[in-house]
Write a protein that holds these residues in place. Structure first.
Motif, PDB file in Angstrom:
ATOM      1  N   ASN A 101      -3.046   1.831   0.675  1.00 34.83           N
ATOM      2  CA  ASN A 101      -2.644   0.448   0.408  1.00 34.83           C
ATOM      3  C   ASN A 101      -2.269   0.319  -1.062  1.00 34.83           C
ATOM      4  O   ASN A 101      -3.003   0.761  -1.941  1.00 34.83           O
ATOM      5  CB  ASN A 101      -3.793  -0.520   0.714  1.00 34.83           C
ATOM      6  CG  ASN A 101      -3.982  -0.697   2.203  1.00 34.83           C
ATOM      7  OD1 ASN A 101      -3.022  -0.900   2.942  1.00 34.83           O
ATOM      8  ND2 ASN A 101      -5.224  -0.598   2.652  1.00 34.83           N
ATOM      9  N   ILE A 118       1.625  -3.026   0.178  1.00 35.26           N
ATOM     10  CA  ILE A 118       2.378  -2.029   0.933  1.00 35.26           C
ATOM     11  C   ILE A 118       1.346  -1.110   1.597  1.00 35.26           C
ATOM     12  O   ILE A 118       0.531  -0.498   0.898  1.00 35.26           O
ATOM     13  CB  ILE A 118       3.282  -1.181   0.023  1.00 35.26           C
ATOM     14  CG1 ILE A 118       4.278  -2.075  -0.729  1.00 35.26           C
ATOM     15  CG2 ILE A 118       4.028  -0.123   0.824  1.00 35.26           C
ATOM     16  CD1 ILE A 118       5.001  -1.333  -1.852  1.00 35.26           C
ATOM     17  N   MET A 131       5.988   2.057   6.752  1.00 33.83           N
ATOM     18  CA  MET A 131       5.037   1.219   6.002  1.00 33.83           C
ATOM     19  C   MET A 131       5.082  -0.202   6.540  1.00 33.83           C
ATOM     20  O   MET A 131       6.044  -0.596   7.200  1.00 33.83           O
ATOM     21  CB  MET A 131       5.411   1.213   4.522  1.00 33.83           C
ATOM     22  CG  MET A 131       6.726   0.532   4.238  1.00 33.83           C
ATOM     23  SD  MET A 131       7.221   0.644   2.519  1.00 33.83           S
ATOM     24  CE  MET A 131       7.905   2.278   2.471  1.00 33.83           C
ATOM     25  N   LEU A 133       4.829  -3.987   5.000  1.00 35.48           N
ATOM     26  CA  LEU A 133       4.806  -4.798   3.784  1.00 35.48           C
ATOM     27  C   LEU A 133       4.310  -6.189   4.154  1.00 35.48           C
ATOM     28  O   LEU A 133       4.872  -6.829   5.044  1.00 35.48           O
ATOM     29  CB  LEU A 133       6.213  -4.878   3.184  1.00 35.48           C
ATOM     30  CG  LEU A 133       6.373  -5.803   1.969  1.00 35.48           C
ATOM     31  CD1 LEU A 133       5.658  -5.218   0.758  1.00 35.48           C
ATOM     32  CD2 LEU A 133       7.840  -6.026   1.647  1.00 35.48           C
ATOM     33  N   LEU A 149      12.853  -4.442  -0.922  1.00 40.04           N
ATOM     34  CA  LEU A 149      11.815  -3.540  -1.446  1.00 40.04           C
ATOM     35  C   LEU A 149      12.466  -2.225  -1.873  1.00 40.04           C
ATOM     36  O   LEU A 149      13.236  -1.637  -1.114  1.00 40.04           O
ATOM     37  CB  LEU A 149      10.758  -3.276  -0.369  1.00 40.04           C
ATOM     38  CG  LEU A 149       9.670  -2.260  -0.740  1.00 40.04           C
ATOM     39  CD1 LEU A 149       8.761  -2.791  -1.847  1.00 40.04           C
ATOM     40  CD2 LEU A 149       8.837  -1.897   0.496  1.00 40.04           C
ATOM     41  N   CYS A 169      14.025   0.336   0.646  1.00 38.73           N
ATOM     42  CA  CYS A 169      13.189   0.548   1.824  1.00 38.73           C
ATOM     43  C   CYS A 169      13.385  -0.571   2.844  1.00 38.73           C
ATOM     44  O   CYS A 169      12.708  -0.602   3.872  1.00 38.73           O
ATOM     45  CB  CYS A 169      11.720   0.637   1.425  1.00 38.73           C
ATOM     46  SG  CYS A 169      11.424   1.985   0.273  1.00 38.73           S
ATOM     47  N   TRP A 195       6.965   0.755  -7.085  1.00 38.74           N
ATOM     48  CA  TRP A 195       7.592  -0.095  -6.068  1.00 38.74           C
ATOM     49  C   TRP A 195       7.940  -1.427  -6.707  1.00 38.74           C
ATOM     50  O   TRP A 195       7.145  -1.964  -7.501  1.00 38.74           O
ATOM     51  CB  TRP A 195       6.638  -0.337  -4.895  1.00 38.74           C
ATOM     52  CG  TRP A 195       6.132   0.918  -4.244  1.00 38.74           C
ATOM     53  CD1 TRP A 195       5.058   1.664  -4.636  1.00 38.74           C
ATOM     54  CD2 TRP A 195       6.698   1.605  -3.117  1.00 38.74           C
ATOM     55  NE1 TRP A 195       4.907   2.761  -3.817  1.00 38.74           N
ATOM     56  CE2 TRP A 195       5.907   2.750  -2.871  1.00 38.74           C
ATOM     57  CE3 TRP A 195       7.793   1.355  -2.294  1.00 38.74           C
ATOM     58  CZ2 TRP A 195       6.168   3.636  -1.839  1.00 38.74           C
ATOM     59  CZ3 TRP A 195       8.053   2.235  -1.256  1.00 38.74           C
ATOM     60  CH2 TRP A 195       7.254   3.363  -1.036  1.00 38.74           C
TER      61      TRP A 195
END
Lengths: 213, 194
Positions: A101, A118, A131, A133, A149, A169, A195
């Protein structure tokens, strides 16, 4: 696009000023928005030949901002509360908690109560990392707007530390106060990436980072 | 990560210490790749817009942008600041690259009909392209707050009320700030387009 009502904007202006600004108004309407760059043009041509893996240009750097202690504390508390709430609501309920996480915090361009988690479902040098989000507190955007993202890497440009956008992403809308979106990192996570989430509003050339790790 | 700015690809940073276009071209001519990247961020979209208007084809416009900046990289050392502004020099480089790309287009075999065209003539197209180029560049030079406000007001399709709602400020403030931004833009364009 016709732009705003010119007469409303010019209430109380002198005739000279009114004429001058009318010309600017007409120029803006005539010029229209600059086009969005296609992905193939997001990096300068000479540089691209020299860097194979970087698909996006460097983010520019600014001097460190002195954020108010109150804002920092508020953001920290909000992020921590969100993170704890997220874990309480998710870990254990599915029987298979996410491997990793990652908490995201708001930048100055976002409400200071915004936060995101995330949940990476695989780690350790794998590609196409799925993943989830989970985001809360971002502003709902006008029609055509969206959030995106990005996976980032730290680098240097002109002697400054920069964050380079490596790969997108996915995109999402903040359709309610808390949204949960399935995404994918099409990239080999061979080390600790960064990120960021950027905000995109139609017609607006800047795409500010609103959440970051 | 506190040092990162909140701007991404192809966009202009409005930092107070921002180099002029001419400074960046000179440094590019000395082989400074960072300067070249900054130049690209500032001008890629205006060049792409110019190419799209002239060529009317996205793929050929993309090629023209690549050729423009390849030319910039190669010929930046020929730029002389005393002869004119950097943006004007880059516009000329772009115009030449786009013209080359336009000439490379295959002409149709049949003779076109000899009829008057409703389209703008070459000189009008050149004028329109220059105006759009300068307006986009001038908007990018505004302070962030004013730039975003004008972009929302003119190019997002939002009404003034919707802009106010999105920015979370009163409608009257939107109008006041829009007018102030127009005034600043007029200052930037003074002498060129006004």
């Amino acid at each position: 696009m016709s732009g705003p009502s010119y007469d409303e904007l010019m209430e109380g202006a002198s005739p000279d000023e009114e004429a001058r600004l009318r010309r600017v108004h007409e120029l803006l309407v005539a010029a229209g928005p600059p086009p969005e760059l296609p992905p193939s043009l997001e990096e300068a041509p000479v540089i691209r030949r020299e860097r194979e893996r970087v698909r996006r240009p460097a983010l520019t750097t600014l001097p460190r901002r002195r954020l108010g202690a109150v804002l920092v504390a508020a953001a920290g508390i909000a992020a921590a509360a969100f993170f704890v709430g997220y874990l309480a609501g998710n870990v254990g309920s599915s029987g298979a908690p996410p491997v990793t996480n990652i908490a995201m915090r708001p930048t100055a361009a976002a409400p200071q109560t915004a936060a995101a988690i995330i949940a990476l479902e695989k780690t350790g040098g794998e590609t196409n990392v799925p993943m989830t989000l989970t985001v809360s507190g971002l502003k709902k955007l006008p029609k055509g707007g969206y959030y995106e993202l990005w996976l980032t890497r730290e680098g240097t440009s002109g002697g400054k530390t920069t964050q380079k956008l490596i790969v997108s992403c996915g995109t999402f809308l903040q359709s309610s106060d808390r949204v949960e979106v399935k995404m994918n990192a099409p990239y080999t996570l061979d080390s600790q990436p960064g990120w960021v989430i950027t905000r995109h509003v139609r017609g607006v050339t800047s795409q500010p980072i609103v959440l970051t790790t | 990560m506190a040092a990162i700015a909140y701007e991404v690809s192809g966009l202009v940073m409005n930092a107070p210490e921002q180099d002029t276009d001419g400074d960046l071209i000179v440094r590019t001519g000395e082989g400074d790749r960072d300067a070249f990247e900054q130049l690209y961020k500032r001008f890629a979209r205006p060049v792409f817009g110019l190419a799209l208007r002239r060529l009317g084809d996205r793929f050929r416009a993309e090629d023209a942008v690549q050729e423009t900046f390849t030319s910039v990289w190669r010929s930046a050392r020929t730029y002389r600041p005393e002869r004119g502004a950097g943006g004007t020099w880059l516009y000329a480089v772009a115009r030449n690259a786009i013209a080359d790309r336009a000439r490379a287009r295959q002409e149709p075999a049949a003779e076109p009909p000899d009829l008057p065209s409703a389209e703008a003539g070459p000189s009008e197209q050149t004028e329109d392209s220059w105006v759009s180029w300068r307006v986009h560049r001038a908007v990018s030079e505004l302070p962030e707050q004013e730039r975003v406000l004008l972009e929302l007001a003119y190019w997002s399709g939002l009404s003034q009320s919707e802009v106010a709602e999105y920015l979370g400020i009163p409608l009257g403030t939107v109008k006041t700030r829009t007018r102030a931004a127009l005034a600043r833009l007029a200052d930037v364009l003074e002498g060129e387009l006004l």
